[in-house]
Design a protein around this motif. Structure first.
Motif, mmCIF file in Angstrom:
data_model
loop_
_atom_site.group_PDB
_atom_site.id
_atom_site.type_symbol
_atom_site.label_atom_id
_atom_site.label_comp_id
_atom_site.label_asym_id
_atom_site.label_seq_id
_atom_site.Cartn_x
_atom_site.Cartn_y
_atom_site.Cartn_z
ATOM 1 N N THR A 1 0.834 -1.213 0.000
ATOM 2 C CA THR A 1 0.000 0.000 0.000
ATOM 3 C C THR A 1 0.865 1.258 0.000
ATOM 4 O OG1 THR A 1 -0.122 -0.188 2.418
ATOM 5 C CG2 THR A 1 -1.976 -1.084 1.133
ATOM 6 N N GLN A 2 1.995 1.212 0.687
ATOM 7 C CA GLN A 2 2.889 2.358 0.731
ATOM 8 C C GLN A 2 3.583 2.560 -0.618
ATOM 9 O OE1 GLN A 2 5.713 2.228 3.952
ATOM 10 N NE2 GLN A 2 5.793 4.465 4.086
ATOM 11 N N LYS B 1 2.810 7.695 -6.697
ATOM 12 C CA LYS B 1 2.053 8.836 -7.216
ATOM 13 C C LYS B 1 2.945 10.057 -7.432
ATOM 14 C CE LYS B 1 -2.258 7.361 -4.992
ATOM 15 N NZ LYS B 1 -3.280 7.673 -3.955
ATOM 16 N N ASP B 2 4.024 10.150 -6.636
ATOM 17 C CA ASP B 2 4.895 11.326 -6.719
ATOM 18 C C ASP B 2 6.342 11.005 -7.072
ATOM 19 O OD1 ASP B 2 2.911 13.292 -5.918
ATOM 20 O OD2 ASP B 2 3.023 12.384 -3.927
ATOM 21 N N GLU C 1 2.315 1.873 -3.459
ATOM 22 C CA GLU C 1 1.309 2.482 -4.330
ATOM 23 C C GLU C 1 1.196 3.982 -4.092
ATOM 24 O OE1 GLU C 1 -3.471 1.989 -5.382
ATOM 25 O OE2 GLU C 1 -2.479 0.573 -4.022
ATOM 26 N N GLU C 2 1.229 4.393 -2.834
ATOM 27 C CA GLU C 2 1.154 5.820 -2.518
ATOM 28 C C GLU C 2 2.387 6.572 -2.995
ATOM 29 O OE1 GLU C 2 -1.298 7.789 -1.158
ATOM 30 O OE2 GLU C 2 -2.504 6.015 -1.606
#
Length: 337
Positions: free
Chosen positions: A293-294, A300-301, A296-297
């Motif tokens: 999950t981390q 984004k950047d 994936e976050e």
């Protein structure tokens, strides 16, 4: 988007771009026989203390690898490396396509060890198998580790004892030699290997690698192998100009030092935050492990490579800094965590 995906996405160091622009309208002899290539070759031979070596310039690492390996080996001969070795997993079978088997061995630290060489010889004893004739290693390795002088000496001694060539892939040689864990000096490479190449693509050049051939037996007709394998650049001057700038006043070393410094700052910050690492890397490739999950976050950047799964819910990613990575990128990643 912050970029930590690799160390060759930026164009080239401004000094190199300025030199290419300045010489842009000059007309010179082609195919690497121009004065810029000759001058750059002399600079390299001086820095690496190998006045009798032959230096040739090629466009990229895969091209350098399969050209040298196919040039050195007979049709029934093979090359030994680790399972993460670039020629075995990241070159689309380029070496095998030239007719040479790549014999691989698992390695937790990404390094070749003498037991692998001995085992390859034992497992391929006669005319019914291929014959191991070369050992291939990368420095820095594909997982960021680096060889010590003692380790390279042991491999070199083993190769000499068995009559094998030792060839070093130096795509990230700059970050290896400037790593805090390395005691290797430039002059050690021609002493311990038969041939090695100096990476420019991943250390500030627009493109290009410099092949240094030490063993006299490999020098003859190497230009023919370059031409046959599609590696002879008509506008060879473009390579000579770049390497001339890289080895003028130590620029090549300074760029590698910068890449290492940013990576080590990133690794230090990860450790302080308790992030586990696949390996403790002393160079410019860092391999942290995050929950899926981390990952994936973060994606984004930040641009980075997915290296593989650590377990069902955790992923290993690869973060790579370059000669152009700004400290703000490292700070932004650590802040994002």
């Amino acid at each position: 988007m912050y970029y930590l995906k690799n160390d060759y996405s930026e164009g080239c160091h401004p000094d190199i771009l300025a030199a290419l622009t300045k010489t842009n309208l000059e007309a010179t002899t082609g195919y690497g026989l121009d004065e810029y290539c000759q001058s750059a070759a002399e600079q390299i031979k001086k820095v690496f203390s190998c006045p009798d070596a032959d230096v040739h310039f090629l466009v990229g690492g895969t091209q350098a690898n399969f050209t040298m390996i196919s040039h050195a080996l007979r049709p029934y001969e093979a090359v030994v490396t680790v399972s993460t070795g670039h020629i075995g997993v990241h070159e689309t079978g380029a070496v095998e396509a030239t007719g040479h088997e790549v014999l691989t061995f698992p390695s937790s630290d990404g390094k070749v060890h003498t037991w692998m060489i001995e085992q390859a010889l034992t497992e391929n004893p006669d005319e019914h198998t291929v014959e191991p004739a070369m050992v291939y290693l990368s420095n820095a390795t594909e997982i960021g580790t680096v060889y010590t002088r003692r380790e390279l000496e042991e491999i070199s001694d083993c190769c000499k004892a068995h009559g094998l060539y030792l060839y070093l892939d130096g795509a990230r040689l700059g970050t290896a030699l400037t790593s805090s864990q390395s005691d290797l000096k430039p002059e050690d490479l021609p002493r311990l290997t038969d041939a090695f190449y100096i990476g420019g693509t991943k250390n500030g050049a627009l493109f290009g690698e410099a092949m240094v051939i030490v063993n006299d037996g490999l020098k003859r007709h190497f230009r023919m192998s370059i031409k046959q394998k599609g590696g002879m650049l008509a506008k060879g001057r473009l390579l000579g100009v770049q390497f001339g700038e890289l080895f003028r006043d130590g620029l090549w070393f300074r760029l590698a030092e910068h890449a290492n410094a940013q990576a080590q700052a990133l690794q230090k910050g990860l450790k302080e935050k308790g992030v586990p690492l696949m390996v403790d890397s002393p160079s410019n490739q860092i391999f942290p492990i995050f929950p899926d999950t981390q990952v994936e976050e973060l994606s984004k950047d930040f641009a980075f490579e997915i290296w593989g799964k650590a377990d069902e819910s955790h992923t290993i990613i690869r973060l790579v800094t370059s000669w152009a990575t700004k400290p703000q990128v490292v700070d932004a990643f650590l802040k994002a965590l």
